[in-house]
Design a protein around this motif. Structure first.
Motif, PDB file in Angstrom:
ATOM      1  N   THR A   1       0.854  -1.463   0.130  1.00  0.00           N
ATOM      2  CA  THR A   1      -0.007   0.022   0.057  1.00  0.00           C
ATOM      3  C   THR A   1       0.609   1.330  -0.018  1.00  0.00           C
ATOM      4  O   THR A   1       0.361   2.376  -0.480  1.00  0.00           O
TER       5      THR A   1
ATOM      6  N   LEU B   1       0.579  -7.713   6.728  1.00  0.00           N
ATOM      7  CA  LEU B   1      -0.845  -8.185   6.931  1.00  0.00           C
ATOM      8  C   LEU B   1      -1.448  -9.143   5.953  1.00  0.00           C
ATOM      9  O   LEU B   1      -1.067  -9.127   4.903  1.00  0.00           O
TER      10      LEU B   1
ATOM     11  N   TYR C   1      -4.150  -9.105   4.333  1.00  0.00           N
ATOM     12  CA  TYR C   1      -5.028  -8.609   3.487  1.00  0.00           C
ATOM     13  C   TYR C   1      -4.576  -8.250   2.190  1.00  0.00           C
ATOM     14  O   TYR C   1      -3.636  -7.304   2.087  1.00  0.00           O
ATOM     15  N   LYS C   2      -5.328  -8.464   1.184  1.00  0.00           N
ATOM     16  CA  LYS C   2      -4.816  -8.186  -0.039  1.00  0.00           C
ATOM     17  C   LYS C   2      -4.860  -6.609  -0.460  1.00  0.00           C
ATOM     18  O   LYS C   2      -5.903  -5.795  -0.034  1.00  0.00           O
TER      19      LYS C   2
ATOM     20  N   SER D   1      -5.222  -2.775  -2.402  1.00  0.00           N
ATOM     21  CA  SER D   1      -5.546  -2.343  -3.441  1.00  0.00           C
ATOM     22  C   SER D   1      -5.187  -0.911  -3.636  1.00  0.00           C
ATOM     23  O   SER D   1      -4.570  -0.473  -2.863  1.00  0.00           O
TER      24      SER D   1
ATOM     25  N   GLU E   1     -10.935   1.238   3.497  1.00  0.00           N
ATOM     26  CA  GLU E   1     -11.257  -0.149   3.169  1.00  0.00           C
ATOM     27  C   GLU E   1     -11.387  -0.886   4.022  1.00  0.00           C
ATOM     28  O   GLU E   1     -10.569  -0.953   5.356  1.00  0.00           O
TER      29      GLU E   1
ATOM     30  N   LEU F   1     -11.169  -4.083   6.151  1.00  0.00           N
ATOM     31  CA  LEU F   1     -10.629  -5.418   5.794  1.00  0.00           C
ATOM     32  C   LEU F   1     -11.047  -6.498   6.446  1.00  0.00           C
ATOM     33  O   LEU F   1     -11.132  -7.581   5.910  1.00  0.00           O
ATOM     34  N   LYS F   2     -12.005  -6.396   7.481  1.00  0.00           N
ATOM     35  CA  LYS F   2     -12.655  -7.533   8.173  1.00  0.00           C
ATOM     36  C   LYS F   2     -13.909  -6.970   8.681  1.00  0.00           C
ATOM     37  O   LYS F   2     -14.154  -6.041   9.316  1.00  0.00           O
TER      38      LYS F   2
ATOM     39  N   SER G   1      -2.095  -1.988  11.767  1.00  0.00           N
ATOM     40  CA  SER G   1      -1.359  -3.380  12.199  1.00  0.00           C
ATOM     41  C   SER G   1      -1.580  -3.468  13.717  1.00  0.00           C
ATOM     42  O   SER G   1      -1.739  -4.648  14.267  1.00  0.00           O
TER      43      SER G   1
ATOM     44  N   CYS H   1      -5.203  -4.760  13.901  1.00  0.00           N
ATOM     45  CA  CYS H   1      -5.268  -6.190  13.756  1.00  0.00           C
ATOM     46  C   CYS H   1      -4.690  -6.865  14.890  1.00  0.00           C
ATOM     47  O   CYS H   1      -5.260  -8.086  15.383  1.00  0.00           O
TER      48      CYS H   1
ATOM     49  N   SER I   1     -14.923  -5.933  13.779  1.00  0.00           N
ATOM     50  CA  SER I   1     -14.537  -5.280  12.313  1.00  0.00           C
ATOM     51  C   SER I   1     -13.337  -4.501  12.413  1.00  0.00           C
ATOM     52  O   SER I   1     -13.124  -4.022  13.272  1.00  0.00           O
TER      53      SER I   1
ATOM     54  N   ASP J   1      -9.525   0.256   7.370  1.00  0.00           N
ATOM     55  CA  ASP J   1      -8.278   0.891   7.138  1.00  0.00           C
ATOM     56  C   ASP J   1      -8.818   2.170   6.485  1.00  0.00           C
ATOM     57  O   ASP J   1      -9.247   2.255   5.605  1.00  0.00           O
TER      58      ASP J   1
END
Length: 600
Positions: free
Chosen positions: A439, A466, A468-469, A471, A479, A481-482, A498, A501, A512, A515
């Motif tokens: 990123t 992390l 997570y893909k 973008s 974004e 993430l979860k 991070s 997370c 949840s 980002d």
């Protein structure tokens, strides 16, 4: 440590002991090294000639202050240098009365000395401010603002110019060296004083003019002309490792009772062969092996700075209009790679953050895409230029803000805590932050395409990678993430993602994670949507709480008349002490295991 009553032989032994102590401790604990080794004799001479109990000793930046600390009652405590709860790596009045002023940023010393001299005169006291400043600090404009007034007011101030790179004045052959040696001698200074007072002032007008012209023509082939023309007497260059010569010269300068610059040539790393000379890697060091000079291997993870440098290099290969600048930190910011590849497009402008910003503003107006790469703490020095020369015209300059967040052992003067707070309120400014290596690459691509000023912050050291893909960045788009089942929402910004997370992983609830990506502009659409789903929001960001990320979110919620419980895990209203990053974070209650308890 008593210096005043020691003879030359004893003082030289003290210099040797100080060097041994610095090498021993820094090799085990890390710290500023080559600059402080090069200033040992100068420091001992300062304490011999001047009175630390009454004369202000002012160190510029204070990278070279370790000998001063050792002389002034901190020999045993020196073991704790830059450690959490231990001695600061810089001068610090709270630590000792011998430390006149806090120093961590450059080029403040002569201004401090002028202020001290004014106060001394008003109080009618017999004290002399004495400054130690490096040649690198002489590149900043603030120095010349101070010298301009000092040369006019003529306050008694002694400035020791510690020249370890010969960047102030390069000797012009043997004649210049010989004349400089003469100018440093007590006989010349006494002769010059007598000639000025007793001869030149009483000569007829024409003869006075000729005598003055002869004196000025001699100055033209000596290094001190710039200072003499500003009204400040110049002595030097002298050997900054010849203790007898330094003491004799400082005695002369002190007796002159006016502003004097003593130009001393020194060798960085003096006394430790592996560090002697112009080796940037020996400036600030981690632990190393004294016998062979090899550094103890660190974590092999690629730093955010290295990721930035590689990504910007690839962008610069694609886009010829990309240019860049740093302020005396080419290797620290990774710009050295781009300076080597594109020497006509990337520059180090020395310690001149204000100039760096304004010069790049003009390049942006001319159609180039400037990337200004400066540590968070040093970007503060150019705040007016960011407002007046970049934001006011909405110029598409990218500020790559390195060392954002806690930087560890350098402490209060270097922590990157305030950039969000001091940039967020500026019109036209975009603020964004990557969460990991990929990123960060995408944020630079976004910055290149941005049509207004854009600030991208990233931490010292390596990102935590992390699962997570990544973008690409879109203006003002966050974004998720979860998506969890709990009524709680963790909002992370930059490296704070991070931490969010890690905290979520330790928590038993399914929480949840968002980002945020942009703190300006906020993703208002997403935040409105999340406000209808989650009652308790927790904000994770490596930044000051006041004016920070949670403040931006609360302002938005207030405008929308939405009631959400928002808890900020940003830094409280205080300066953050030095030490190992994890210990500092623990002291602030910011480790994931501490945050879990706060959430619960």
């Amino acid at each position: 440590m008593e210096i005043k009553d020691k003879n030359l032989e004893e003082l030289e032994k003290i210099c040797s002991d100080i060097r041994d102590r610095i090498i021993d401790v820094v090799s085990r604990k890390g710290g500023h090294f080559s600059s402080t080794l090069g200033a040992v004799e100068l420091t001992v001479a300062m304490h011999k000639v001047f009175d630390i109990k009454k004369d202000p000793f002012i160190y510029d930046v204070s990278h070279q202050c370790y000998p001063h600390k050792l002389i002034n009652g901190r020999w045993d405590e020196f073991e704790t240098i830059r450690q959490f709860g231990g001695l600061s790596g810089f001068t610090k009045p709270k630590e000792s009365d011998a430390d006149y002023f806090v120093a961590g940023h450059s080029s403040t010393s002569i201004s401090l000395a002028v202020g001290a001299a004014k106060a001394i005169k008003l109080k009618g006291e017999d004290r002399t401010p004495v400054v130690m400043i490096g040649d690198g600090s002489m590149t900043a404009g603030m120095v010349y603002e101070a010298l301009n007034e000092l040369g006019d007011r003529k306050y008694p101030v002694v400035i020791i110019l510690n020249d370890n790179e010969m960047s102030i004045a390069k000797p012009i052959g043997s004649i210049s060296k010989y004349l400089s040696k003469i100018l440093a001698g007590k006989y010349y200074q006494a002769f010059k004083e007598r000639v000025d007072k007793n001869i030149i002032q009483h000569l007829p007008t024409g003869a006075t003019y000729i005598a003055k012209k002869i004196e000025e023509s001699m100055k033209l082939i000596t290094p001190g002309i710039i200072f003499e023309e500003m009204g400040i007497d110049y002595i030097g260059p002298i050997d900054g490792h010849n203790l007898e010569e330094i003491i004799e010269t400082l005695e002369i300068a002190k007796a002159m009772k006016k502003p004097v610059i003593v130009h001393a040539r020194t060798v960085k790393g003096k006394g430790y062969k592996f560090a002697e000379g112009q080796h940037e890697r020996w400036h600030g060091v981690g632990p190393f092996n004294v016998d062979n000079g090899k550094f103890v291997k660190k974590n092999s993870a690629k730093s955010a700075t290295a990721v930035f440098a590689d990504a910007l290099l690839e962008l610069a290969k694609k886009h010829e209009n990309i240019v860049g600048v740093t302020a005396a930190m080419p290797s620290g910011t990774g710009i050295d790679k781009l300076m080597e590849e594109f020497p006509s497009r990337f520059w180090d402008v020395a310690i001149a953050e204000q100039h760096a910003v304004t010069s790049m503003a003009a390049m942006a107006k001319e159609g180039f895409k400037p990337f200004i790469t400066i540590y968070s703490t040093f970007l503060q020095r150019a705040y007016d230029q960011i407002i007046h020369d970049v934001c006011l015209m909405g110029l598409p300059v990218v500020f790559a803000i390195d060392r954002a967040g806690i930087v560890g052992n350098d402490g209060e003067t270097h922590q990157g805590a305030f950039d969000i707070s001091y940039l967020r309120f500026l019109p036209n400014m975009i603020l964004c932050a990557p969460r990991d290596d990929k990123t960060l690459e995408y944020s630079l691509e976004f910055g290149y395409e941005a049509t207004s000023p854009c600030a991208i912050r990233y931490p010292r050291g390596a990102f935590k990678q992390l699962p997570y893909k990544a973008s690409k960045f879109e203006l003002g788009i966050s974004e998720l993430l979860k998506e969890g089942t709990s009524n709680k929402l963790f909002i992370g910004y930059g490296a704070g993602v991070s931490r969010a997370c890690d905290t979520e992983a330790l928590h038993k609830e399914d929480i949840s994670i968002l980002d945020l990506r942009f703190v300006k502009p906020l993703d208002e659409k997403k935040l409105k949507e999340l406000a209808s789903k989650y009652d308790d929001w927790y904000v994770f960001s490596d930044s000051q709480k006041q004016g920070g990320v949670a403040s931006a979110i609360l302002e938005f919620l207030d405008k929308q008349k939405v009631c959400i419980n928002v808890t900020s895990f940003e830094y409280e209203d205080s300066f953050i002490h030095h030490g190992d990053t994890k210990k500092v974070e623990e002291s602030l209650g910011l480790l994931p295991e501490q945050l879990v308890l706060k959430v619960k």
